[in-house]
Design a protein around this motif. Structure first.
Motif, short mmCIF file in Angstrom:
data_model
loop_
_atom_site.label_atom_id
_atom_site.label_comp_id
_atom_site.label_asym_id
_atom_site.label_seq_id
_atom_site.Cartn_x
_atom_site.Cartn_y
_atom_site.Cartn_z
N ALA A 250 88.90 -8.07 66.07
CA ALA A 250 88.53 -8.74 64.83
C ALA A 250 89.13 -10.14 64.77
CB ALA A 250 88.98 -7.91 63.63
N MET A 251 90.39 -10.27 65.22
CA MET A 251 91.04 -11.58 65.21
C MET A 251 90.30 -12.56 66.14
SD MET A 251 93.61 -11.31 63.10
CE MET A 251 92.39 -10.36 62.19
N LEU B 197 86.23 -14.09 53.63
CA LEU B 197 86.94 -13.17 54.53
C LEU B 197 87.26 -13.86 55.85
CD1 LEU B 197 87.96 -10.35 55.31
CD2 LEU B 197 85.61 -9.79 56.02
N LEU B 198 86.30 -14.59 56.40
CA LEU B 198 86.55 -15.32 57.65
C LEU B 198 87.71 -16.31 57.49
CD1 LEU B 198 83.03 -16.20 59.14
CD2 LEU B 198 84.64 -14.44 59.90
N ASN B 199 87.69 -17.05 56.38
CA ASN B 199 88.74 -18.04 56.15
C ASN B 199 90.11 -17.38 56.06
OD1 ASN B 199 86.82 -20.07 56.12
ND2 ASN B 199 86.63 -20.08 53.89
N ASP C 277 79.78 -0.38 64.60
CA ASP C 277 80.74 0.31 63.73
C ASP C 277 82.08 -0.41 63.65
OD1 ASP C 277 78.90 2.32 63.22
OD2 ASP C 277 79.56 3.54 64.93
N ASP C 278 82.47 -1.11 64.70
CA ASP C 278 83.80 -1.75 64.72
C ASP C 278 83.77 -3.07 63.97
OD1 ASP C 278 82.13 -2.51 67.11
OD2 ASP C 278 83.73 -4.01 67.27
N PRO C 279 84.91 -3.46 63.35
CA PRO C 279 84.96 -4.71 62.59
C PRO C 279 84.63 -5.93 63.43
CG PRO C 279 86.88 -3.34 62.09
CD PRO C 279 86.18 -2.70 63.24
N ILE D 59 89.85 -4.27 56.06
CA ILE D 59 88.84 -5.19 56.61
C ILE D 59 87.47 -4.53 56.61
CG2 ILE D 59 88.15 -6.47 58.67
CD1 ILE D 59 91.11 -6.78 59.35
N LYS D 60 87.43 -3.26 57.00
CA LYS D 60 86.15 -2.54 57.02
C LYS D 60 85.54 -2.45 55.63
CE LYS D 60 87.30 0.33 61.05
NZ LYS D 60 87.59 1.70 61.54
N GLU D 61 86.38 -2.16 54.64
CA GLU D 61 85.87 -2.04 53.27
C GLU D 61 85.33 -3.37 52.76
OE1 GLU D 61 89.07 -0.43 51.02
OE2 GLU D 61 88.83 1.61 51.79
#
Length: 513
Positions: A307-308, A204-206, A178-180, A98-100
């Motif tokens: 993130a969720m 990505l969101l979808n 820094d966090d997703p 996810i970060k990448e």
């Protein structure tokens, strides 16, 4: 051939298995092979049921080097399969993936902004160059030069504005958390300059939204990107109605389940006939996400959960989802389908791949639970063959089928029969066991056994007479089988199986004995 457990278990890890591709040849085992395998146990205690159960558990080897795995071998294979998955993957890579992707989105935006700045500077330089080329011409050129200067000034103003805006955009990207979860929240409010970056972020969101919702609602197949405001309102209403129904059940009431399913049943798939069915279905669907969370470190779990939560940008849905998690926990307690796993590998996983892996590990656990409850071949009728085949392939299914057919093969061959007391040996089976015993005895007798003692007359191996005597060490082994069996029957009584002891053996006399 033996059905006894091996004394050294170290050979298990050296077994090498490959996925069935249809080209492998698996030789079947005959009833004679099975009878040979249980003969030692039959001679030991005469218990047919125990001998068959021992073979069922430990399998058997043939003199040709083939092996029919027993239940213990199949269980070991399942455990090895699960451990192989655990040793392969790194759950921390889910967050890294996810970060990448977020970094890729930011880099696309940065590159696009810089490209626009560079293109604007090139256009401004071209205008200034054309203005310089026309400076030496006449009056018309002077007028064109004046117009060019106006254009250049306008372009310079636009360029300055673009660069100021770009500086603010880049500064916003530089200051992202820094966090997703924090990055997702900030980028949701960010006005992208580059369409490609905006599309990547929305994709990505979808993906994350779908993975969150599909872990709870089977029928949630429509992409959230295509949801209208009316669709989102309908989802909020469904979640609200579901929460009210669960809260009413927690208070001891009787919710109107039929009315709820008539209105919202398309979100849950077929086969849901009661509120208990619905909660069980949701628990199963949420088990993969719950297992993923439970298998992470507390820090990883907090980051993924954040993130969720961040991707559910609708405040109403976000609130109802949190309320749903609390209500399910109150009504059901801990999720019975969730399981914590310990991973120790280094192979990367995306969130979608991690959820599919959890489903696979749950299937392995389910099959192992089914096989753990198998006591003998009769219980195999309750094992889910389709899940076995889908999960483990045709080779594993073939091994299970062989174990299922143990007693049927012996019945078809006439070696055993089913009675009110269970399976018993038939006369043919008793003869088969006796034949195996005699074969083993003769194979161990030495050819120089005759003699080896002093006598005045030679010819110990002379002509056989019609009389017999109890066998003694050194006698020629000319077995009188009828009298040997009768000795056993006199001692044990009529019945099967016939149990022979050393004192039962009688041999024919020879002329010199």
């Amino acid at each position: 051939m033996s059905a006894n457990p091996p004394s050294d278990y170290s050979y298990y890890p050296r077994q090498r298995y490959s996925r069935w591709d249809g080209s492998q040849k698996i030789d079947g085992f005959s009833a004679d092979d099975i009878m040979d395998a249980i003969s030692d146990d039959m001679f030991a205690d005469g218990d047919l049921q125990r001998a068959l159960q021992r073979l069922f558990r430990w399998g058997m080897d043939t003199q040709d080097g083939d092996r029919m795995p027993g239940m213990r071998n199949l269980m070991d294979r399942l455990k090895a399969m699960r451990q192989q998955e655990l040793n392969r993957y790194d759950l921390g890579s889910v967050l890294q993936d996810i970060k990448e992707k977020l970094q890729e989105i930011q880099q696309t935006e940065r590159s696009g902004i810089q490209d626009r700045i560079d293109q604007g500077r090139e256009r401004l330089a071209e205008q200034l160059e054309r203005q310089s080329d026309g400076a030496d011409s006449g009056d018309d050129a002077s007028r064109q030069q004046a117009a060019g200067e106006d254009d250049a000034d306008h372009t310079q103003a636009l360029q300055n504005m673009l660069e100021r805006m770009a500086e603010k955009k880049l500064q916003t990207l530089d200051n992202l958390p820094d966090d997703p979860a924090g990055q997702i929240k900030e980028l949701t409010e960010y006005d992208f300059v580059v369409p490609e970056a905006r599309e990547k972020f929305q994709e990505l969101l979808n993906q994350l939204q779908q993975q969150v919702l599909q872990q709870t609602f089977q029928g949630m197949q429509q992409s959230l990107q295509n949801m209208t405001p009316e669709d989102m309102a309908g989802m909020r209403q469904m979640l609200s109605d579901l929460n009210e129904m669960l809260e009413e059940k927690a208070r001891g009431g009787e919710p109107d389940f039929e009315r709820f399913m008539h209105k919202h049943g398309h979100h849950f798939g077929p086969g849901v006939n009661s509120l208990d069915d619905l909660m069980d279905r949701m628990a199963q669907q949420m088990a993969a996400m719950q297992s993923l969370m439970d298998s992470m470190t507390p820090e990883q779990r907090a980051e993924l959960w954040g993130a969720m939560q961040a991707v559910m940008d609708d405040p109403g849905i976000q609130q109802e989802m949190g309320r749903l998690a609390e209500n399910l926990g109150q009504v059901m307690g801990e999720n019975p389908y969730a399981q914590q796993y310990r991973f120790g590998g280094d192979q990367n996983l995306s969130l979608d791949e991690a959820l599919r892996l959890m489903d696979r590990l749950h299937d392995i656990d389910d099959v192992e639970d089914q096989l753990r409850g198998v006591r003998d071949w009769r219980d195999l009728e309750h094992v889910n063959d389709q899940k076995l085949r889908d999960l483990l392939g045709d080779e594993f299914q073939h091994d299970i089928d062989q174990l299922r057919q143990l007693t049927r093969m012996l019945e078809d061959a006439g070696y055993i029969q089913k009675t009110k007391k269970g399976y018993e040996m038939t006369p043919r089976g008793v003869r088969k066991i006796g034949q195996k015993a005699l074969t083993d005895i003769f194979q161990h007798l030495k050819k120089d056994r005759f003699g080896q003692h002093e006598m005045d007359n030679t010819g110990v191996g002379g002509e056989r007479t019609d009389t017999s005597k109890p066998y003694e060490f050194g006698d020629p082994f000319l077995l009188d089988l009828p009298k040997t069996l009768m000795n056993s029957l006199w001692r044990e009584g009529i019945g099967s199986p016939v149990s022979l002891e050393a004192d039962d053996f009688e041999v024919y006399r020879t002329e010199m004995i």
